[in-house]
Write a protein that holds these residues in place. Structure first.
Motif, PDB file in Angstrom:
ATOM      1  N   GLN A 126       0.846  -1.199   0.000  1.00 13.63           N
ATOM      2  CA  GLN A 126       0.000   0.000   0.000  1.00 13.63           C
ATOM      3  C   GLN A 126       0.877   1.243   0.000  1.00 13.63           C
ATOM      4  OE1 GLN A 126      -2.551  -0.625   3.463  1.00 13.63           O
ATOM      5  NE2 GLN A 126      -4.251  -1.213   2.129  1.00 13.63           N
ATOM      6  N   ILE A 127       1.116   1.805  -1.169  1.00 11.35           N
ATOM      7  CA  ILE A 127       2.025   2.937  -1.315  1.00 11.35           C
ATOM      8  C   ILE A 127       1.412   4.202  -0.725  1.00 11.35           C
ATOM      9  CG2 ILE A 127       3.223   4.400  -2.988  1.00 11.35           C
ATOM     10  CD1 ILE A 127       3.256   1.934  -4.860  1.00 11.35           C
ATOM     11  N   ASP A 128       2.205   4.902   0.075  1.00 15.71           N
ATOM     12  CA  ASP A 128       1.764   6.136   0.711  1.00 15.71           C
ATOM     13  C   ASP A 128       2.601   7.291   0.155  1.00 15.71           C
ATOM     14  OD1 ASP A 128       0.532   7.937   2.377  1.00 15.71           O
ATOM     15  OD2 ASP A 128       1.762   7.444   4.121  1.00 15.71           O
ATOM     16  N   VAL A 129       1.944   8.295  -0.400  1.00 19.11           N
ATOM     17  CA  VAL A 129       2.632   9.477  -0.920  1.00 19.11           C
ATOM     18  C   VAL A 129       2.553  10.568   0.139  1.00 19.11           C
ATOM     19  CG1 VAL A 129       2.758  11.194  -2.759  1.00 19.11           C
ATOM     20  CG2 VAL A 129       2.049   8.840  -3.290  1.00 19.11           C
ATOM     21  N   VAL A 130       3.712  10.951   0.674  1.00  9.66           N
ATOM     22  CA  VAL A 130       3.787  11.939   1.750  1.00  9.66           C
ATOM     23  C   VAL A 130       4.231  13.278   1.169  1.00  9.66           C
ATOM     24  CG1 VAL A 130       4.840  12.529   3.964  1.00  9.66           C
ATOM     25  CG2 VAL A 130       4.365  10.126   3.402  1.00  9.66           C
ATOM     26  N   GLN A 131       3.437  14.323   1.410  1.00 11.86           N
ATOM     27  CA  GLN A 131       3.742  15.661   0.919  1.00 11.86           C
ATOM     28  C   GLN A 131       4.398  16.473   2.036  1.00 11.86           C
ATOM     29  OE1 GLN A 131       3.072  16.658  -2.221  1.00 11.86           O
ATOM     30  NE2 GLN A 131       1.698  15.042  -2.947  1.00 11.86           N
ATOM     31  N   VAL A 132       5.561  17.068   1.730  1.00 12.46           N
ATOM     32  CA  VAL A 132       6.320  17.827   2.724  1.00 12.46           C
ATOM     33  C   VAL A 132       6.792  19.132   2.106  1.00 12.46           C
ATOM     34  CG1 VAL A 132       8.346  17.822   4.232  1.00 12.46           C
ATOM     35  CG2 VAL A 132       7.115  15.697   3.815  1.00 12.46           C
ATOM     36  N   GLU A 133       6.771  20.215   2.891  1.00 14.04           N
ATOM     37  CA  GLU A 133       7.360  21.485   2.467  1.00 14.04           C
ATOM     38  C   GLU A 133       8.559  21.799   3.349  1.00 14.04           C
ATOM     39  OE1 GLU A 133       4.908  24.901   2.070  1.00 14.04           O
ATOM     40  OE2 GLU A 133       3.775  24.089   0.362  1.00 14.04           O
ATOM     41  N   VAL A 134       9.651  22.231   2.705  1.00 11.21           N
ATOM     42  CA  VAL A 134      10.868  22.615   3.420  1.00 11.21           C
ATOM     43  C   VAL A 134      11.251  24.015   2.963  1.00 11.21           C
ATOM     44  CG1 VAL A 134      13.300  22.109   3.818  1.00 11.21           C
ATOM     45  CG2 VAL A 134      11.661  20.229   3.621  1.00 11.21           C
ATOM     46  N   SER A 135      11.425  24.926   3.907  1.00  7.27           N
ATOM     47  CA  SER A 135      11.725  26.316   3.560  1.00  7.27           C
ATOM     48  C   SER A 135      13.092  26.727   4.083  1.00  7.27           C
ATOM     49  CB  SER A 135      10.655  27.256   4.114  1.00  7.27           C
ATOM     50  OG  SER A 135      10.616  27.184   5.527  1.00  7.27           O
ATOM     51  N   SER A 136      13.710  27.677   3.371  1.00 10.34           N
ATOM     52  CA  SER A 136      15.005  28.217   3.782  1.00 10.34           C
ATOM     53  C   SER A 136      15.205  29.579   3.135  1.00 10.34           C
ATOM     54  CB  SER A 136      16.140  27.286   3.369  1.00 10.34           C
ATOM     55  OG  SER A 136      17.403  27.905   3.551  1.00 10.34           O
ATOM     56  N   PRO A 137      15.753  30.548   3.884  1.00 11.69           N
ATOM     57  CA  PRO A 137      16.050  31.850   3.277  1.00 11.69           C
ATOM     58  C   PRO A 137      17.199  31.775   2.285  1.00 11.69           C
ATOM     59  CG  PRO A 137      16.844  31.761   5.551  1.00 11.69           C
ATOM     60  CD  PRO A 137      16.037  30.518   5.331  1.00 11.69           C
ATOM     61  N   ARG A 138      17.997  30.691   2.358  1.00 12.52           N
ATOM     62  CA  ARG A 138      19.129  30.557   1.439  1.00 12.52           C
ATOM     63  C   ARG A 138      18.725  29.988   0.092  1.00 12.52           C
ATOM     64  NH1 ARG A 138      23.423  29.349   5.322  1.00 12.52           N
ATOM     65  NH2 ARG A 138      22.638  27.223   5.439  1.00 12.52           N
ATOM     66  N   LEU A 139      17.508  29.465  -0.010  1.00  8.37           N
ATOM     67  CA  LEU A 139      17.071  28.860  -1.269  1.00  8.37           C
ATOM     68  C   LEU A 139      16.978  29.931  -2.352  1.00  8.37           C
ATOM     69  CD1 LEU A 139      15.940  26.175  -2.577  1.00  8.37           C
ATOM     70  CD2 LEU A 139      13.671  27.152  -2.167  1.00  8.37           C
ATOM     71  N   PRO A 140      17.637  29.722  -3.506  1.00  9.35           N
ATOM     72  CA  PRO A 140      17.513  30.689  -4.603  1.00  9.35           C
ATOM     73  C   PRO A 140      16.061  30.817  -5.055  1.00  9.35           C
ATOM     74  CG  PRO A 140      19.339  29.172  -4.996  1.00  9.35           C
ATOM     75  CD  PRO A 140      18.575  28.632  -3.824  1.00  9.35           C
ATOM     76  N   ALA A 141      15.680  32.016  -5.455  1.00 14.06           N
ATOM     77  CA  ALA A 141      14.290  32.288  -5.826  1.00 14.06           C
ATOM     78  C   ALA A 141      13.815  31.387  -6.959  1.00 14.06           C
ATOM     79  CB  ALA A 141      14.136  33.757  -6.213  1.00 14.06           C
ATOM     80  N   GLY A 142      14.728  31.020  -7.860  1.00 10.24           N
ATOM     81  CA  GLY A 142      14.353  30.169  -8.991  1.00 10.24           C
ATOM     82  C   GLY A 142      13.911  28.776  -8.582  1.00 10.24           C
ATOM     83  N   PHE A 143      14.231  28.375  -7.350  1.00 11.23           N
ATOM     84  CA  PHE A 143      13.860  27.039  -6.871  1.00 11.23           C
ATOM     85  C   PHE A 143      12.632  27.064  -5.964  1.00 11.23           C
ATOM     86  CE2 PHE A 143      18.005  25.947  -8.450  1.00 11.23           C
ATOM     87  CZ  PHE A 143      17.918  24.605  -8.781  1.00 11.23           C
ATOM     88  N   ASP A 144      12.023  28.214  -5.798  1.00  4.06           N
ATOM     89  CA  ASP A 144      10.800  28.290  -4.997  1.00  4.06           C
ATOM     90  C   ASP A 144       9.712  27.457  -5.687  1.00  4.06           C
ATOM     91  OD1 ASP A 144       9.109  29.112  -2.920  1.00  4.06           O
ATOM     92  OD2 ASP A 144       8.355  30.785  -4.110  1.00  4.06           O
ATOM     93  N   GLY A 145       9.211  26.442  -4.993  1.00  2.00           N
ATOM     94  CA  GLY A 145       8.218  25.538  -5.573  1.00  2.00           C
ATOM     95  C   GLY A 145       8.808  24.328  -6.263  1.00  2.00           C
ATOM     96  N   TYR A 146      10.126  24.171  -6.210  1.00  2.00           N
ATOM     97  CA  TYR A 146      10.806  23.018  -6.821  1.00  2.00           C
ATOM     98  C   TYR A 146      10.392  21.741  -6.097  1.00  2.00           C
ATOM     99  CZ  TYR A 146      14.805  20.571  -9.003  1.00  2.00           C
ATOM    100  OH  TYR A 146      15.612  19.725  -9.729  1.00  2.00           O
ATOM    101  N   ARG A 147      10.067  20.702  -6.859  1.00  2.00           N
ATOM    102  CA  ARG A 147       9.492  19.480  -6.270  1.00  2.00           C
ATOM    103  C   ARG A 147      10.440  18.292  -6.440  1.00  2.00           C
ATOM    104  NH1 ARG A 147       5.273  17.621  -8.564  1.00  2.00           N
ATOM    105  NH2 ARG A 147       4.028  16.995  -6.786  1.00  2.00           N
ATOM    106  N   ILE A 148      10.748  17.679  -5.306  1.00  2.00           N
ATOM    107  CA  ILE A 148      11.656  16.530  -5.245  1.00  2.00           C
ATOM    108  C   ILE A 148      10.847  15.297  -4.883  1.00  2.00           C
ATOM    109  CG2 ILE A 148      13.592  15.502  -4.003  1.00  2.00           C
ATOM    110  CD1 ILE A 148      14.463  18.425  -3.342  1.00  2.00           C
ATOM    111  N   ALA A 149      11.055  14.199  -5.609  1.00  2.00           N
ATOM    112  CA  ALA A 149      10.498  12.901  -5.216  1.00  2.00           C
ATOM    113  C   ALA A 149      11.624  12.068  -4.623  1.00  2.00           C
ATOM    114  CB  ALA A 149       9.880  12.188  -6.411  1.00  2.00           C
ATOM    115  N   GLN A 150      11.438  11.616  -3.398  1.00  2.00           N
ATOM    116  CA  GLN A 150      12.435  10.771  -2.749  1.00  2.00           C
ATOM    117  C   GLN A 150      11.865   9.369  -2.532  1.00  2.00           C
ATOM    118  OE1 GLN A 150      13.387  11.595   1.322  1.00  2.00           O
ATOM    119  NE2 GLN A 150      15.067  10.120   1.408  1.00  2.00           N
TER     120      GLN A 150
END
Length: 403
Positions: A126-150
């Motif tokens: 039973q696959i579970d898809v977990v949604q997480v948000e991680v924020s940082s002031p050092r993140l470049p603006a171009g990566f705001d909303g960038y989505r990683i699948a782990q």
């Protein structure tokens, strides 16, 4: 462990058989039937123990399912025995005993048996898809909303040559349309050959910025007695070659850059960082310099993501010597067991790992917030079950935070 299991089996079977004789002295068929059942279980356990476990030519499926089947019988018997003994305690004070084994032990024993097989037959797929948000002031603006699948800990040998679960996992990831996919180690259980039936399926993973991977403790072949060191090296090299053939980019104590919307972040990958009894292969400083004299160093102002299989690496080294913004790990599996009530969750993995599943934060010596996400994996090792700890796909969305 084998000695403990054998002694526990004998003790519980002798007690239950004696209890049956005491409570049902005239039911000879019942008493004899249980005795034969116990002997049959002992013979089956002996067969499982005699199967070579570290032979490079031996399979693992029968051993996994065999031990699990035996333990699914042993655990209910132990539960019944414990409650039955508790019910007999009043006899020490010459009072009448309570049939606690019958009224509490037996229902709980049946529940434990059903739970174990539900975890093996249902929950493990039973696959579970977990949604997480991680924020940082050092993140470049171009990566705001960038989505990683782990994803992590596939342990492909657990599935034999049945690709249906892995295909469902791949389809579920692709349906989320991530920008990049990270695999944080343990592709196989013991040897590279286990991955052969799944290569075409795993090659179907799709993301604009590709698939990046690292090695886990099971990927090195350390759990097999190889005929020679050269055979072991060839096994590891084959695993690396196969990952490259299916389009995965391996980071073995190395770094690269991710570019998105004209901005850049640093991606670091280390080999398995193992505390005893696991071998130590991971070297963070080899992947990214520590010296402040270097153009790149572990405490520079660049936004950095680290792929490291073992979360202990983050706790014991990463947070001490670096300002790596986000680390991604696996390894724990949450010991394939999670008990939860509402928002409360507990896993036996917490007895060994401070960071065993989910998102954690910690400040380094400079007061900078560092995050780690521990994925509880998609496969199994040792025994083919998951109770409450469903196979996980993590979708991490990066957010630009205000300073």
């Amino acid at each position: 462990m084998a000695i403990i299991i054998c002694l526990l089996s004998m003790a519980t079977d002798i007690y239950i058989w004696s209890d049956l004789r005491r409570n049902f002295p005239r039911h000879r068929v019942l008493n004899a039937g249980y005795a034969l059942f116990a002997v049959a279980c002992w013979i089956f356990l002996a067969i499982c123990l005699l199967i070579p476990r570290r032979d490079s030519d031996s399979g693992i499926l029968f051993l996994m399912w065999g031990f699990y089947s035996y333990l699914s019988i042993l655990l209910p018997k132990v539960i019944f025995t414990i409650f039955s003994l508790i019910g007999q305690l009043p006899r020490l004070w010459k009072r009448r005993g309570v049939k606690l084994g019958m009224w509490a032990g037996l229902p709980l024993a049946v529940l434990s048996f059903a739970s174990m097989w539900w975890g093996a037959a249902v929950t493990r797929s039973q696959i579970d898809v977990v949604q997480v948000e991680v924020s940082s002031p050092r993140l470049p603006a171009g990566f705001d909303g960038y989505r990683i699948a782990q994803i992590s800990d596939l342990h492909l040998g657990t599935w034999g040559d049945d690709t249906s679960f892995i295909q469902a996992l791949v389809d579920s990831i692709n349906a989320r349309h991530p920008d990049v996919i990270f695999f944080t180690g343990d592709l196989v259980n013991r040897q590279t050959g286990e991955a052969a039936p799944f290569l075409r399926t795993l090659a179907g993973l799709r993301a604009p910025d590709g698939v990046y991977s690292i090695l886990g403790n099971h990927d090195y072949g350390d759990y097999v007695d190889w005929p020679s060191e050269s055979d072991k090296r060839e096994n590891l090299q084959l695993l690396k070659n196969w990952q490259r053939q299916i389009g995965w980019k391996m980071l073995n104590n190395a770094r690269t850059q991710l570019i998105h919307n004209s901005d850049t972040i640093q991606l670091i990958g280390v080999e398995n960082w193992g505390e005893p009894p696991f071998h130590q292969y991971g070297h963070l400083i080899d992947a990214y310099p520590l010296s402040k004299d270097s153009l790149y160093n572990l405490n520079d102002s660049r936004y950095k993501i680290l792929l490291t299989h073992n979360p202990e690496h983050w706790r014991r080294e990463v947070t001490d010597i670096s300002n790596i913004d986000l680390s991604l790990a696996g390894h724990t599996h949450a010991m394939q067991t999670i008990f939860s009530i509402g928002p409360w969750k507990w896993s036996p993995a917490s007895l060994r790992y401070e960071q065993w599943g989910g998102l954690y934060s910690k400040e380094n010596k400079n007061g900078e917030k560092l995050d780690i996400y521990v994925n509880i994996g998609a496969g199994e090792v040792g025994m083919p079950f998951r109770i409450g700890a469903t196979p996980e796909i993590t979708i991490i969305t990066l957010r630009k935070a205000q300073k």
